[in-house]
Motif scaffolding. Structure first.
Motif, mmCIF file in Angstrom:
data_model
loop_
_atom_site.group_PDB
_atom_site.id
_atom_site.type_symbol
_atom_site.label_atom_id
_atom_site.label_comp_id
_atom_site.label_asym_id
_atom_site.label_seq_id
_atom_site.Cartn_x
_atom_site.Cartn_y
_atom_site.Cartn_z
ATOM 1 N N GLY A 190 0.846 -1.149 0.012
ATOM 2 C CA GLY A 190 -0.038 0.000 0.070
ATOM 3 C C GLY A 190 0.747 1.481 0.113
ATOM 4 O O GLY A 190 0.237 2.283 -0.353
ATOM 5 N N ALA A 191 2.079 1.129 0.317
ATOM 6 C CA ALA A 191 3.023 2.391 0.611
ATOM 7 C C ALA A 191 4.134 2.316 -0.591
ATOM 8 O O ALA A 191 4.754 3.362 -0.351
ATOM 9 N N ALA A 192 4.221 1.420 -1.472
ATOM 10 C CA ALA A 192 5.283 1.297 -2.283
ATOM 11 C C ALA A 192 5.354 2.368 -3.439
ATOM 12 O O ALA A 192 4.109 2.634 -3.827
ATOM 13 N N SER A 193 6.430 2.923 -3.997
ATOM 14 C CA SER A 193 6.159 3.981 -4.878
ATOM 15 C C SER A 193 6.438 3.005 -6.385
ATOM 16 O O SER A 193 6.001 3.625 -7.271
ATOM 17 N N VAL A 194 6.820 1.774 -6.349
ATOM 18 C CA VAL A 194 6.485 0.869 -7.543
ATOM 19 C C VAL A 194 6.008 -0.166 -7.133
ATOM 20 O O VAL A 194 6.222 -1.028 -5.934
ATOM 21 N N GLN A 213 11.880 -10.870 -8.997
ATOM 22 C CA GLN A 213 13.209 -10.333 -9.836
ATOM 23 C C GLN A 213 13.081 -8.904 -10.297
ATOM 24 O O GLN A 213 13.972 -8.007 -9.708
ATOM 25 N N LEU A 214 11.942 -8.619 -11.170
ATOM 26 C CA LEU A 214 11.599 -7.449 -11.617
ATOM 27 C C LEU A 214 11.609 -6.353 -10.385
ATOM 28 O O LEU A 214 11.875 -5.025 -10.214
ATOM 29 N N ALA A 215 10.459 -6.544 -9.479
ATOM 30 C CA ALA A 215 10.134 -5.922 -8.218
ATOM 31 C C ALA A 215 11.361 -5.681 -7.559
ATOM 32 O O ALA A 215 11.733 -4.192 -6.883
ATOM 33 N N ASP A 216 12.234 -6.302 -7.112
ATOM 34 C CA ASP A 216 13.561 -6.607 -6.384
ATOM 35 C C ASP A 216 14.496 -5.376 -7.155
ATOM 36 O O ASP A 216 15.136 -4.547 -6.695
ATOM 37 N N LYS A 217 14.713 -5.647 -8.658
ATOM 38 C CA LYS A 217 15.476 -4.619 -9.337
ATOM 39 C C LYS A 217 15.045 -3.147 -9.018
ATOM 40 O O LYS A 217 15.520 -2.155 -9.109
ATOM 41 N N LEU A 218 13.685 -2.881 -8.764
ATOM 42 C CA LEU A 218 13.240 -1.543 -9.078
ATOM 43 C C LEU A 218 12.995 -1.098 -7.707
ATOM 44 O O LEU A 218 12.371 -0.064 -7.572
ATOM 45 N N GLY A 219 13.127 -1.979 -6.790
ATOM 46 C CA GLY A 219 13.027 -1.478 -5.167
ATOM 47 C C GLY A 219 11.497 -1.504 -4.791
ATOM 48 O O GLY A 219 11.006 -0.552 -4.299
ATOM 49 N N GLY A 220 10.677 -2.201 -5.637
ATOM 50 C CA GLY A 220 9.016 -2.118 -5.471
ATOM 51 C C GLY A 220 8.475 -3.437 -4.580
ATOM 52 O O GLY A 220 9.120 -4.260 -4.268
ATOM 53 N N ALA A 221 7.021 -3.299 -4.658
ATOM 54 C CA ALA A 221 6.724 -4.311 -3.961
ATOM 55 C C ALA A 221 5.962 -5.254 -4.972
ATOM 56 O O ALA A 221 5.613 -4.901 -6.117
ATOM 57 N N LEU A 222 5.287 -6.391 -4.530
ATOM 58 C CA LEU A 222 4.773 -7.286 -5.582
ATOM 59 C C LEU A 222 3.321 -7.333 -5.417
ATOM 60 O O LEU A 222 2.881 -7.273 -4.058
ATOM 61 N N GLY A 223 2.410 -7.363 -6.314
ATOM 62 C CA GLY A 223 0.910 -7.427 -6.189
ATOM 63 C C GLY A 223 0.589 -8.515 -7.284
ATOM 64 O O GLY A 223 1.330 -9.208 -8.065
ATOM 65 N N PRO A 249 0.646 3.804 -6.818
ATOM 66 C CA PRO A 249 2.205 4.237 -6.766
ATOM 67 C C PRO A 249 2.448 5.227 -7.952
ATOM 68 O O PRO A 249 1.925 5.435 -8.750
ATOM 69 N N ASP A 250 3.802 5.505 -7.809
ATOM 70 C CA ASP A 250 4.464 6.373 -8.890
ATOM 71 C C ASP A 250 4.561 5.592 -10.294
ATOM 72 O O ASP A 250 4.405 6.039 -11.131
ATOM 73 N N LEU A 251 4.739 4.454 -10.209
ATOM 74 C CA LEU A 251 4.668 3.215 -11.411
ATOM 75 C C LEU A 251 4.115 1.989 -11.108
ATOM 76 O O LEU A 251 4.524 1.292 -9.875
ATOM 77 N N TYR A 252 3.013 1.586 -11.914
ATOM 78 C CA TYR A 252 2.415 0.299 -11.584
ATOM 79 C C TYR A 252 2.659 -0.658 -12.875
ATOM 80 O O TYR A 252 2.530 0.036 -14.059
ATOM 81 N N ILE A 253 3.519 -1.663 -12.822
ATOM 82 C CA ILE A 253 3.536 -2.609 -14.011
ATOM 83 C C ILE A 253 2.649 -3.934 -13.685
ATOM 84 O O ILE A 253 2.773 -4.489 -13.084
ATOM 85 N N ALA A 254 2.017 -3.879 -15.060
ATOM 86 C CA ALA A 254 0.852 -5.011 -14.763
ATOM 87 C C ALA A 254 1.119 -6.187 -15.860
ATOM 88 O O ALA A 254 1.209 -5.665 -17.019
ATOM 89 N N LYS A 271 0.516 6.925 -10.814
ATOM 90 C CA LYS A 271 0.807 7.937 -11.760
ATOM 91 C C LYS A 271 1.362 7.379 -13.019
ATOM 92 O O LYS A 271 0.765 8.085 -14.157
ATOM 93 N N VAL A 272 1.936 6.418 -13.181
ATOM 94 C CA VAL A 272 2.314 5.963 -14.425
ATOM 95 C C VAL A 272 1.874 4.329 -14.465
ATOM 96 O O VAL A 272 2.364 3.632 -13.591
ATOM 97 N N ILE A 273 1.105 3.953 -15.655
ATOM 98 C CA ILE A 273 0.894 2.518 -15.632
ATOM 99 C C ILE A 273 1.556 1.830 -16.848
ATOM 100 O O ILE A 273 1.200 2.555 -17.938
ATOM 101 N N VAL A 274 2.145 0.653 -16.719
ATOM 102 C CA VAL A 274 2.973 0.172 -17.805
ATOM 103 C C VAL A 274 2.036 -1.257 -17.666
ATOM 104 O O VAL A 274 2.147 -2.123 -16.972
ATOM 105 N N ALA A 275 1.694 -1.735 -19.150
ATOM 106 C CA ALA A 275 1.029 -3.086 -19.314
ATOM 107 C C ALA A 275 1.783 -3.950 -20.060
ATOM 108 O O ALA A 275 2.221 -3.579 -21.187
ATOM 109 N N ILE A 276 2.187 -5.103 -19.698
ATOM 110 C CA ILE A 276 2.461 -6.137 -20.673
ATOM 111 C C ILE A 276 1.830 -7.465 -20.729
ATOM 112 O O ILE A 276 1.466 -8.157 -19.786
#
Length: 307
Positions: A190-194, A213-223, A249-254, A271-276
């Motif tokens: 709930g508090a992660a920026s990524v 691995q991607l979350a750890d590289k970006l210093g983010g949380a897993l959802g 978050p500032d960056l959300y990768i779906a 803030k920014v949504i990236v979809a793969i």
């Protein structure tokens, strides 16, 4: 205009959500008090006193409040409710458990998941899974509200509030049995920026290691989406969506998420949504700022390698 905010904590640290609820309270009025109820929670009270704009920190330090039992905490809030015109809490599992009881005991209607303050008695809240916004006016003497914290920025820590101890202990027939926590070195969802989230297309729990691995590289949380949680790939405390956690978050990768309305309700304010996704017709692309039409098992490892 006195306002009471219920602090959320684990008896050791104050959660960031509380600072965001205080920000909402500031938009209603200037006399904001913070209730810290727990056991051996002096550290939490000290952190609460530093929140900007808080007038008083009310401390109820007793074992009856150690685990946030709604029956006990609700009775405590009601005992001091007549001193306030507004009672606020985060729209978290705690707030959703405690405040409906408070509203019922006070015989008032609750306002749920407020995202905007129009005036001291008028507020905006989402309806229909966030696809529409309703402007609601309350004529109750005491407004009981949960706040969607993703809609507010946290206040700073330059305050110097007074501290006041509350007497009286409220107990009930409810007994705390046990608690199972998921421990992780990653930021709180709930508090992660990524945030990096995966859907049913991940295929298995083992495949979520790619996203870790991607979350750890970006210093983010897993959802995860509800479909992934229902399939047993990840625990339900990672679920993002209407029936999970609301994040912004500032960056959300779906990754591999189709974009059902249930999921979009929980992350569309990012803030920014990236979809793969390999499906070009996936609804997630309609809300994404950047979209990559590709096989996730090919794209994500390449992205990790680039970071």
């Amino acid at each position: 205009m006195a306002i009471l905010v219920i602090a959320e904590h684990d008896n050791a640290s104050l959660k960031l959500d509380t600072a965001k609820v205080v920000a909402c309270a500031h938009q209603i009025g200037s006399d904001v008090d913070l209730l810290v109820a727990g056991e051996n929670c002096a550290t939490v009270a000290q952190a609460a006193k530093q929140l900007s704009g808080v007038r008083n920190v009310l401390v109820a330090d007793n074992g009856a409040y150690a685990h946030g039992i709604a029956e006990n905490l609700g009775a405590l809030v009601v005992s001091i409710a007549n001193d306030y015109q507004h009672i606020l809490a985060s729209a978290s599992s705690l707030g959703k458990d405690v405040l409906p009881r408070v509203a019922a005991l006070l015989d008032v209607a609750q306002l749920s998941e407020v995202v905007e303050v129009v005036s001291e008695d008028t507020f905006v809240r989402p309806i229909y899974a966030g696809s529409a916004m309703a402007t609601v006016q309350s004529l109750d003497a005491i407004k009981v509200m949960t706040v969607r914290v993703s809609a507010f920025d946290a206040v700073s820590n330059d305050g110097a509030a007074a501290e006041q101890s509350l007497g009286g202990v409220f107990t009930s027939n409810v007994e705390f049995v046990s608690q199972t926590l998921t421990e992780s070195e990653r930021p709180d969802l709930g508090a992660a920026s990524v945030v990096v989230s995966g859907g049913r297309a991940m295929g298995s729990a083992e495949n979520f290691a790619i996203l870790e691995q991607l979350a750890d590289k970006l210093g983010g949380a897993l959802g995860a989406s509800r479909a992934a949680v229902d399939a047993g790939y990840v625990p339900n405390d990672l679920q993002v969506g209407q029936t999970g956690k609301i994040v912004a978050p500032d960056l959300y990768i779906a990754v591999g998420i189709s974009g059902a309305i249930q999921h979009l309700a929980g992350m569309k304010d990012s803030k920014v949504i990236v979809a793969i996704n390999k499906d070009p017709e996936a609804p997630i692309f309609q809300v994404a700022d950047y979209g990559l039409e590709a096989d996730l098992f090919d794209a994500v490892p390449k992205l990790v390698a680039l970071l």
